[in-house]
Design a protein around this motif. Structure first.
Motif, PDB file in Angstrom:
ATOM      1  N   VAL A   1     -17.802   1.111  -4.685  1.00  0.00           N
ATOM      2  CA  VAL A   1     -17.020   0.540  -5.655  1.00  0.00           C
ATOM      3  C   VAL A   1     -16.308  -0.935  -5.568  1.00  0.00           C
ATOM      4  O   VAL A   1     -17.547  -1.708  -5.136  1.00  0.00           O
ATOM      5  N   ALA A   2     -16.240  -0.881  -6.945  1.00  0.00           N
ATOM      6  CA  ALA A   2     -15.645  -2.732  -6.992  1.00  0.00           C
ATOM      7  C   ALA A   2     -14.548  -2.747  -6.909  1.00  0.00           C
ATOM      8  O   ALA A   2     -14.062  -4.351  -7.052  1.00  0.00           O
ATOM      9  N   ASP A   3     -13.904  -2.488  -5.427  1.00  0.00           N
ATOM     10  CA  ASP A   3     -12.724  -2.944  -4.690  1.00  0.00           C
ATOM     11  C   ASP A   3     -13.354  -3.147  -3.111  1.00  0.00           C
ATOM     12  O   ASP A   3     -13.926  -3.169  -2.683  1.00  0.00           O
ATOM     13  N   GLN A   4     -11.887  -3.663  -2.062  1.00  0.00           N
ATOM     14  CA  GLN A   4     -12.363  -3.176  -0.391  1.00  0.00           C
ATOM     15  C   GLN A   4     -12.167  -2.227  -0.339  1.00  0.00           C
ATOM     16  O   GLN A   4     -11.318  -2.326   0.592  1.00  0.00           O
ATOM     17  N   SER A   5     -11.673  -1.232  -0.719  1.00  0.00           N
ATOM     18  CA  SER A   5     -11.028  -0.008  -0.482  1.00  0.00           C
ATOM     19  C   SER A   5     -12.093   0.794   0.468  1.00  0.00           C
ATOM     20  O   SER A   5     -11.640   1.559   1.848  1.00  0.00           O
ATOM     21  N   GLN A   6     -13.424   0.435   0.983  1.00  0.00           N
ATOM     22  CA  GLN A   6     -14.523   0.944   1.872  1.00  0.00           C
ATOM     23  C   GLN A   6     -14.515   0.017   2.598  1.00  0.00           C
ATOM     24  O   GLN A   6     -15.469   0.149   3.253  1.00  0.00           O
TER      25      GLN A   6
ATOM     26  N   GLU B   1      15.665  -2.099   0.444  1.00  0.00           N
ATOM     27  CA  GLU B   1      14.752  -3.167   1.316  1.00  0.00           C
ATOM     28  C   GLU B   1      13.873  -3.046   2.521  1.00  0.00           C
ATOM     29  O   GLU B   1      12.372  -2.751   3.123  1.00  0.00           O
ATOM     30  N   GLU B   2      14.654  -1.563   2.698  1.00  0.00           N
ATOM     31  CA  GLU B   2      14.038  -0.918   3.800  1.00  0.00           C
ATOM     32  C   GLU B   2      13.231   0.036   3.243  1.00  0.00           C
ATOM     33  O   GLU B   2      12.532   0.938   4.467  1.00  0.00           O
ATOM     34  N   LEU B   3      13.152   0.593   2.677  1.00  0.00           N
ATOM     35  CA  LEU B   3      12.181   2.122   1.809  1.00  0.00           C
ATOM     36  C   LEU B   3      11.128   1.013   1.586  1.00  0.00           C
ATOM     37  O   LEU B   3      10.137   1.452   1.941  1.00  0.00           O
ATOM     38  N   ARG B   4      10.931  -0.203   0.729  1.00  0.00           N
ATOM     39  CA  ARG B   4       9.826  -0.738   0.943  1.00  0.00           C
ATOM     40  C   ARG B   4       9.238  -1.209   2.082  1.00  0.00           C
ATOM     41  O   ARG B   4       8.079  -1.488   2.035  1.00  0.00           O
ATOM     42  N   THR B   5      10.149  -1.776   3.241  1.00  0.00           N
ATOM     43  CA  THR B   5       9.266  -2.216   4.368  1.00  0.00           C
ATOM     44  C   THR B   5       8.599  -0.718   5.068  1.00  0.00           C
ATOM     45  O   THR B   5       7.415  -0.243   5.629  1.00  0.00           O
ATOM     46  N   CYS B   6       8.825   0.327   4.422  1.00  0.00           N
ATOM     47  CA  CYS B   6       8.624   2.108   5.385  1.00  0.00           C
ATOM     48  C   CYS B   6       6.972   2.426   3.971  1.00  0.00           C
ATOM     49  O   CYS B   6       6.050   2.799   4.813  1.00  0.00           O
ATOM     50  N   GLU B   7       6.903   1.281   2.816  1.00  0.00           N
ATOM     51  CA  GLU B   7       5.850   2.042   2.235  1.00  0.00           C
ATOM     52  C   GLU B   7       4.711   1.003   3.118  1.00  0.00           C
ATOM     53  O   GLU B   7       3.651   1.617   3.026  1.00  0.00           O
ATOM     54  N   GLN B   8       4.856  -0.037   3.210  1.00  0.00           N
ATOM     55  CA  GLN B   8       4.413  -1.389   3.888  1.00  0.00           C
ATOM     56  C   GLN B   8       4.000  -0.614   5.596  1.00  0.00           C
ATOM     57  O   GLN B   8       2.517  -0.605   5.668  1.00  0.00           O
ATOM     58  N   LEU B   9       4.989  -0.116   5.914  1.00  0.00           N
ATOM     59  CA  LEU B   9       4.385   0.635   7.519  1.00  0.00           C
ATOM     60  C   LEU B   9       3.521   2.291   7.535  1.00  0.00           C
ATOM     61  O   LEU B   9       2.172   1.874   7.886  1.00  0.00           O
ATOM     62  N   ASP B  10       3.584   2.436   6.011  1.00  0.00           N
ATOM     63  CA  ASP B  10       3.192   3.753   5.974  1.00  0.00           C
ATOM     64  C   ASP B  10       1.309   3.142   5.403  1.00  0.00           C
ATOM     65  O   ASP B  10       0.605   4.293   5.911  1.00  0.00           O
ATOM     66  N   PHE B  11       1.559   2.459   4.426  1.00  0.00           N
ATOM     67  CA  PHE B  11       0.426   1.776   4.360  1.00  0.00           C
ATOM     68  C   PHE B  11      -0.951   1.439   5.969  1.00  0.00           C
ATOM     69  O   PHE B  11      -1.802   1.513   5.495  1.00  0.00           O
ATOM     70  N   PHE B  12       0.072   0.575   6.232  1.00  0.00           N
ATOM     71  CA  PHE B  12      -0.708  -0.091   7.817  1.00  0.00           C
ATOM     72  C   PHE B  12      -0.931   1.414   8.651  1.00  0.00           C
ATOM     73  O   PHE B  12      -2.306   1.103   9.325  1.00  0.00           O
ATOM     74  N   TRP B  13      -0.381   1.837   8.609  1.00  0.00           N
ATOM     75  CA  TRP B  13      -0.945   3.088   9.864  1.00  0.00           C
ATOM     76  C   TRP B  13      -2.433   4.421   9.123  1.00  0.00           C
ATOM     77  O   TRP B  13      -2.708   5.121   9.710  1.00  0.00           O
ATOM     78  N   LYS B  14      -1.965   4.176   7.196  1.00  0.00           N
ATOM     79  CA  LYS B  14      -3.274   4.464   6.995  1.00  0.00           C
ATOM     80  C   LYS B  14      -4.379   3.654   7.546  1.00  0.00           C
ATOM     81  O   LYS B  14      -5.567   4.546   6.612  1.00  0.00           O
ATOM     82  N   HIS B  15      -4.400   2.105   7.900  1.00  0.00           N
ATOM     83  CA  HIS B  15      -5.447   1.228   7.242  1.00  0.00           C
ATOM     84  C   HIS B  15      -5.852   1.007   8.348  1.00  0.00           C
ATOM     85  O   HIS B  15      -6.058   0.021   8.708  1.00  0.00           O
TER      86      HIS B  15
END
Length: 405
Positions: free
Chosen positions: A41-46, A242-256
């Motif tokens: 891939v052309a990014d850091q997703s791997q 603001e809290e929903l945006r934080t939840c999206e960040q937490l969701d990304f972190f726990w999946k990575h």
């Protein structure tokens, strides 16, 4: 559970001069690296891109000079003391200013005391760094158990809660009856747990990775690492934008967070990190997406918050002290949620950096820390704030602890 102190002696510690043959062996191992093919891939997703780690290896083998970092560490006052049966290494620099506030600064993974070195001079000598004598600190920077020059635990039990009991004992041994504490990454958990314990003399804490997530939300994301549970669709009603945006960040972190899961469940399987310096480097670089992007740009020749030498000082420190596995075991020892509320009731200062794993909403922060004395959202900086943005973090520590002096 109290800390068994044993001998309270503070012993001077001399930074060892690494034999030249070890540095030659390091360069030889780098040169012998068996490389994988380029990512598809052309990014850091791997993960860490091949071009980044190959440029790191080239610089490490051909241009990097460990002796510079070795001399920098050796020029500081280093000590060791045994707490609860384990040697704890620490740097201790006293300010020339009479009313300086004692401060213990706590690192995390994949950090070390090297991560905090840029803070020492502006904190201990503020009049030479844009501050006043009233901003002065006496600075103590310990190496966590299993990290750097501290002892490596030979039996289970050295998790963040035990470290949180050991550090106040260290400050007492140094004669500090009143002190404050700062932490990021694992250090943030340590200072949170320290504050929840309310040991004698602890006036308050500063954290740049605050534990403010409501427990029910924290459990949602921890239980949805694969995404099968669709945690974002199960959030409680009434959250702010603001809290929903934080939840999206937490969701990304726990999946990575595969690196943390591996260390938490199978640290001994990572034996290859002890044998391959390039393998160790790639593993340590892949902590979080924003930090990896920053470091990758540094090795691509951009002037960013971290230099190539910053990054390699820390990785080389891990390599030469042979602490890849002993440091990883901290994840296996942990029984405390990373981001959830810990029950802190003493004064707290919080700095929110934009590229942190998640940005703590002020609403959650006020609920988690009822005696919040400082909350500030900064315009730049990420997870390794002391390392990447020492000027900003120094300012935050001065402002945050001013009300606790």
């Amino acid at each position: 559970m109290s800390v068994t102190t044993g001998s309270a002696a503070i012993r001077p510690f001399t930074i060892p001069v690494v034999p030249e043959r070890e540095l030659q062996d390091l360069r030889a191992r780098i040169a012998a690296t068996r490389w994988p093919e380029r990512e598809t891939v052309a990014d850091q997703s791997q993960g860490v891109q091949l071009a980044t780690v190959q440029e790191l290896a080239r610089y490490w083998a051909d241009e990097y000079d460990w002796r510079r970092c070795e001399a920098r560490l050796g020029a500081l006052p280093n000590f060791v003391t045994e707490i609860d049966g384990l040697d704890i290494h620490f740097i201790h620099v006293r300010s020339k200013h009479e009313n300086a506030l004692p401060l213990i600064v706590c690192h995390g993974w994949p950090g070390s005391v090297i991560e905090q070195l840029k803070l020492i001079e502006p904190l201990t000598d503020p009049t030479a760094h844009g501050g006043t004598a009233a901003d002065a600190f006496h600075v103590v920077i310990p190496s966590m158990p299993g990290y750097g020059f501290s002892g490596k635990p030979a039996t289970p039990g050295w998790g963040p809660a035990r470290i949180a009991r050991a550090y106040p004992e260290l400050m007492r041994r140094l004669g500090y009856q009143r002190f404050v504490a700062q932490g990021g990454d694992w250090g943030a958990l340590v200072v949170d747990l320290m504050a929840a314990d309310e040991p004698d003399g602890l006036l308050g804490i500063h954290t740049n990775m605050p534990g403010v997530v409501p427990p029910e939300i924290d459990k949602l994301f921890q239980g949805d690492i694969t995404g099968a549970g669709n945690a974002l669709a199960s959030l409680p009603p009434g959250l702010s934008q603001e809290e929903l945006r934080t939840c999206e960040q937490l969701d990304f972190f726990w999946k990575h967070v595969a690196y943390a899961l591996m260390m938490a469940t199978r640290p001994q399987t990572l034996t290859g990190l002890m044998d391959s310096p390039v393998g160790l480097a790639a593993f340590m670089l892949d902590h979080d997406a924003a930090s990896l992007d920053l470091i990758s740009r540094s090795f691509a020749g951009e002037a960013v918050g971290l230099t190539r030498d910053d990054v390699l000082d820390n990785i080389t420190h891990f390599w030469l002290t042979r602490t890849a596995i002993s440091a990883a075991r901290l994840y296996a020892e942990n029984t405390v949620p990373f981001f959830a509320v810990k029950g802190v009731s003493i004064p707290v200062a919080v700095s929110v950096f934009p590229d942190e794993l998640y940005q703590a909403p002020k609403s959650w922060t006020e609920q988690a820390y009822p005696r919040l004395v400082h909350y500030n959202r900064l315009d730049e900086g990420g997870h390794f704030a002391a390392w990447e943005q020492p000027r900003l973090l120094t300012r935050e520590l001065r402002d945050g602890f001013r009300a606790m002096r």
